[in-house]
Write an enzyme that holds these catalytic residues in place. Sequence first.
Site, PDB file in Angstrom:
ATOM      1  N   ILE A 128      -7.104  -7.401  19.610  1.00 57.50           N
ATOM      2  CA  ILE A 128      -7.531  -8.567  18.839  1.00 57.50           C
ATOM      3  C   ILE A 128      -6.359  -9.531  18.689  1.00 57.50           C
ATOM      4  O   ILE A 128      -5.219  -9.091  18.463  1.00 57.50           O
ATOM      5  CB  ILE A 128      -8.031  -8.122  17.433  1.00 57.50           C
ATOM      6  CG1 ILE A 128      -9.023  -6.951  17.543  1.00 57.50           C
ATOM      7  CG2 ILE A 128      -8.636  -9.306  16.669  1.00 57.50           C
ATOM      8  CD1 ILE A 128     -10.263  -7.210  18.375  1.00 57.50           C
ATOM      9  N   ALA A 144      -1.575   8.437  16.374  1.00 57.42           N
ATOM     10  CA  ALA A 144      -1.808   9.589  15.489  1.00 57.42           C
ATOM     11  C   ALA A 144      -2.427   9.123  14.166  1.00 57.42           C
ATOM     12  O   ALA A 144      -3.378   9.732  13.662  1.00 57.42           O
ATOM     13  CB  ALA A 144      -0.498  10.324  15.228  1.00 57.42           C
ATOM     14  N   SER A 151      -8.725   2.222  15.262  1.00 60.65           N
ATOM     15  CA  SER A 151      -8.321   1.492  16.468  1.00 60.65           C
ATOM     16  C   SER A 151      -8.849   2.269  17.669  1.00 60.65           C
ATOM     17  O   SER A 151      -9.074   3.489  17.567  1.00 60.65           O
ATOM     18  CB  SER A 151      -6.791   1.437  16.551  1.00 60.65           C
ATOM     19  OG  SER A 151      -6.377   1.027  17.844  1.00 60.65           O
ATOM     20  N   ASN A 197      -7.298  -2.263   5.315  1.00 62.89           N
ATOM     21  CA  ASN A 197      -6.953  -2.966   6.556  1.00 62.89           C
ATOM     22  C   ASN A 197      -5.448  -2.960   6.855  1.00 62.89           C
ATOM     23  O   ASN A 197      -5.053  -3.044   8.020  1.00 62.89           O
ATOM     24  CB  ASN A 197      -7.457  -4.413   6.456  1.00 62.89           C
ATOM     25  CG  ASN A 197      -6.877  -5.297   7.535  1.00 62.89           C
ATOM     26  OD1 ASN A 197      -7.331  -5.289   8.671  1.00 62.89           O
ATOM     27  ND2 ASN A 197      -5.836  -6.054   7.195  1.00 62.89           N
ATOM     28  N   VAL A 201       0.810  -1.230   0.000  1.00 62.43           N
ATOM     29  CA  VAL A 201       0.000   0.000   0.000  1.00 62.43           C
ATOM     30  C   VAL A 201       0.841   1.277   0.000  1.00 62.43           C
ATOM     31  O   VAL A 201       0.295   2.374  -0.109  1.00 62.43           O
ATOM     32  CB  VAL A 201      -1.007   0.038   1.183  1.00 62.43           C
ATOM     33  CG1 VAL A 201      -1.969  -1.126   1.124  1.00 62.43           C
ATOM     34  CG2 VAL A 201      -0.287   0.098   2.535  1.00 62.43           C
ATOM     35  N   LYS A 226      -4.209   6.443  13.646  1.00 61.34           N
ATOM     36  CA  LYS A 226      -5.563   5.894  13.818  1.00 61.34           C
ATOM     37  C   LYS A 226      -6.577   6.997  14.130  1.00 61.34           C
ATOM     38  O   LYS A 226      -7.727   6.938  13.708  1.00 61.34           O
ATOM     39  CB  LYS A 226      -5.553   4.802  14.890  1.00 61.34           C
ATOM     40  CG  LYS A 226      -4.710   3.572  14.481  1.00 61.34           C
ATOM     41  CD  LYS A 226      -5.183   2.971  13.157  1.00 61.34           C
ATOM     42  CE  LYS A 226      -4.435   1.708  12.770  1.00 61.34           C
ATOM     43  NZ  LYS A 226      -4.918   1.114  11.518  1.00 61.34           N
ATOM     44  N   TYR A 251       1.466   5.494  15.920  1.00 65.31           N
ATOM     45  CA  TYR A 251       0.323   4.616  15.628  1.00 65.31           C
ATOM     46  C   TYR A 251      -0.987   5.316  16.002  1.00 65.31           C
ATOM     47  O   TYR A 251      -1.919   5.384  15.199  1.00 65.31           O
ATOM     48  CB  TYR A 251       0.474   3.319  16.424  1.00 65.31           C
ATOM     49  CG  TYR A 251      -0.607   2.296  16.145  1.00 65.31           C
ATOM     50  CD1 TYR A 251      -0.557   1.512  14.986  1.00 65.31           C
ATOM     51  CD2 TYR A 251      -1.667   2.106  17.024  1.00 65.31           C
ATOM     52  CE1 TYR A 251      -1.549   0.573  14.729  1.00 65.31           C
ATOM     53  CE2 TYR A 251      -2.661   1.175  16.771  1.00 65.31           C
ATOM     54  CZ  TYR A 251      -2.590   0.405  15.622  1.00 65.31           C
ATOM     55  OH  TYR A 251      -3.579  -0.524  15.358  1.00 65.31           O
TER      56      TYR A 251
HETATM   57  N1  LIG Z   1      -4.781  -6.634  16.358  1.00 68.50           N
HETATM   58  C1  LIG Z   1      -5.265  -5.609  17.045  1.00 68.50           C
HETATM   59  O1  LIG Z   1      -5.404  -5.671  18.286  1.00 68.50           O
HETATM   60  C2  LIG Z   1      -5.681  -4.336  16.347  1.00 68.50           C
HETATM   61  C3  LIG Z   1      -6.294  -3.352  17.109  1.00 68.50           C
HETATM   62  C4  LIG Z   1      -6.702  -2.179  16.510  1.00 68.50           C
HETATM   63  C5  LIG Z   1      -6.506  -1.986  15.159  1.00 68.50           C
HETATM   64  N2  LIG Z   1      -5.904  -2.956  14.421  1.00 68.50           N
HETATM   65  C6  LIG Z   1      -5.716  -2.703  12.987  1.00 68.50           C
HETATM   66  O2  LIG Z   1      -6.240  -3.759  12.228  1.00 68.50           O
HETATM   67  C7  LIG Z   1      -5.492  -3.876  11.014  1.00 68.50           C
HETATM   68  C8  LIG Z   1      -5.041  -5.322  10.858  1.00 68.50           C
HETATM   69  O3  LIG Z   1      -4.175  -5.638  11.939  1.00 68.50           O
HETATM   70  P1  LIG Z   1      -3.820  -7.119  12.413  1.00 68.50           P
HETATM   71  O4  LIG Z   1      -3.960  -7.141  13.863  1.00 68.50           O
HETATM   72  O5  LIG Z   1      -4.508  -8.103  11.576  1.00 68.50           O
HETATM   73  O6  LIG Z   1      -2.242  -7.088  12.114  1.00 68.50           O
HETATM   74  P2  LIG Z   1      -1.308  -8.129  11.355  1.00 68.50           P
HETATM   75  O7  LIG Z   1       0.056  -7.603  11.565  1.00 68.50           O
HETATM   76  O8  LIG Z   1      -1.635  -9.494  11.727  1.00 68.50           O
HETATM   77  O9  LIG Z   1      -1.770  -7.902   9.850  1.00 68.50           O
HETATM   78  C9  LIG Z   1      -1.492  -6.703   9.173  1.00 68.50           C
HETATM   79  C10 LIG Z   1      -1.324  -7.046   7.711  1.00 68.50           C
HETATM   80  O10 LIG Z   1      -0.951  -5.833   7.029  1.00 68.50           O
HETATM   81  C11 LIG Z   1       0.043  -6.191   6.099  1.00 68.50           C
HETATM   82  N3  LIG Z   1       0.876  -5.057   5.724  1.00 68.50           N
HETATM   83  C12 LIG Z   1       1.857  -4.459   6.440  1.00 68.50           C
HETATM   84  N4  LIG Z   1       2.464  -3.521   5.678  1.00 68.50           N
HETATM   85  C13 LIG Z   1       1.836  -3.535   4.481  1.00 68.50           C
HETATM   86  C14 LIG Z   1       2.011  -2.811   3.287  1.00 68.50           C
HETATM   87  N5  LIG Z   1       2.968  -1.883   3.160  1.00 68.50           N
HETATM   88  N6  LIG Z   1       1.198  -3.070   2.249  1.00 68.50           N
HETATM   89  C15 LIG Z   1       0.233  -4.025   2.354  1.00 68.50           C
HETATM   90  N7  LIG Z   1       0.030  -4.755   3.449  1.00 68.50           N
HETATM   91  C16 LIG Z   1       0.834  -4.513   4.500  1.00 68.50           C
HETATM   92  C17 LIG Z   1       0.878  -7.258   6.794  1.00 68.50           C
HETATM   93  O11 LIG Z   1       1.642  -8.001   5.851  1.00 68.50           O
HETATM   94  C18 LIG Z   1      -0.196  -8.058   7.481  1.00 68.50           C
HETATM   95  O12 LIG Z   1      -0.668  -9.131   6.702  1.00 68.50           O
HETATM   96  C19 LIG Z   1      -4.371  -2.874  11.101  1.00 68.50           C
HETATM   97  O13 LIG Z   1      -4.720  -1.689  10.426  1.00 68.50           O
HETATM   98  C20 LIG Z   1      -4.262  -2.605  12.586  1.00 68.50           C
HETATM   99  O14 LIG Z   1      -3.701  -1.350  12.869  1.00 68.50           O
HETATM  100  C21 LIG Z   1      -5.474  -4.128  14.984  1.00 68.50           C
END
Ligand SMILES: NC(=O)c1ccc[n+]([C@@H]2O[C@H](COP(=O)([O-])OP(=O)(O)OC[C@H]3O[C@@H](n4cnc5c(N)ncnc54)[C@H](O)[C@@H]3O)[C@@H](O)[C@H]2O)c1
Length: 252
Positions: free
Chosen positions: A190, A159, A144, A92, A66, A161, A157
């Site tokens: 999560i 900032a 988030s 995502n 991305v 979100k 992070y």
């Molecule tokens: N897990 C949590 O507790 C939580 C909480 C709040 C928000 N989020 C948000 O949910 C989303 C998914 O998080 P997750 O927990 O599944 O994390 P994760 O690290 O398991 O998955 C994130 C995915 O994003 C991909 N990614 C990273 N850089 C990228 C790039 N440059 N281009 C394309 N893809 C890329 C990674 O390869 C990975 O597959 C994120 O935006 C995260 O900030 C997660």
Amino acid sequence: MNTYDLKGKVAVVTGAMRGIGKGIALLLARNGARVVVTDIDKASCEQVVKEIEKAGGTGVAFKLDVTNEQEIQDVVKSVHAQFGRIDILVNNAGIFIQEELDGMDAAKIDKELGVNLRGTLLCTKSVLPIMKQQHYGKIVNLASIAGFVGFEVASVYSATKGAIVNLTRELALELGKYGINVNAVAPGVIETPMTDGLLEDKNVAAALLSKIPYGRTGKPEDIANGVGFLVSDDSSYITGHTLVIDGGWLTM
Ligand SMILES: NC(=O)c1ccc[n+]([C@@H]2O[C@H](COP(=O)([O-])OP(=O)(O)OC[C@H]3O[C@@H](n4cnc5c(N)ncnc54)[C@H](O)[C@@H]3O)[C@@H](O)[C@H]2O)c1
């Protein structure tokens, strides 16, 4: 179980090879959407597509970083050529760097801003001509709880979100007249590879759990269920909204 009618819809999900993105891809496919599974590693996206197909759904895998505008445009062009439309975009992809700000150099700051915020802007921008021409589109951004309250040692992070919450409101205003809804989900803690490190530490896990009235951490499906609703026509009068899915964290 089919909860929403997404039959015939084409959905692009970024960061979908694992974690929440994978959960979203599987749920959208289960509900009838043709899902474009994208991430930085194509082979892992192909594994997700295999799971989708095994369950009777339709998916296709693309490498999509991305932060790479040319790659985004190429993927969007290929998807449009293959399916003739793009109805749903789930922004995502995200990274979480838990470091004090004065320990982060500019390159690290740029990286986190680049994936979480700039990546969302670029992916959204790239589908808009198609969604405007269709006069139909559903965009869901991953915010988030860190976009609403402080999350320890994660200033960049948080900032990004917080910016996603506001971007969601702004784009809803900008795109409503084109029949495009823009919403966000704000997950709490999560269980994904992003939080593995945190949750492995028993003390940290207990401290996090103490902030969750529901008494458990979330699963990717908990977030996917919210996204499924927001990209369905059941939510057609909801736009600019951020749906908090956190087991109650923000109520405290
Ligand atoms: N897990 C949590 O507790 C939580 C909480 C709040 C928000 N989020 C948000 O949910 C989303 C998914 O998080 P997750 O927990 O599944 O994390 P994760 O690290 O398991 O998955 C994130 C995915 O994003 C991909 N990614 C990273 N850089 C990228 C790039 N440059 N281009 C394309 N893809 C890329 C990674 O390869 C990975 O597959 C994120 O935006 C995260 O900030 C997660």
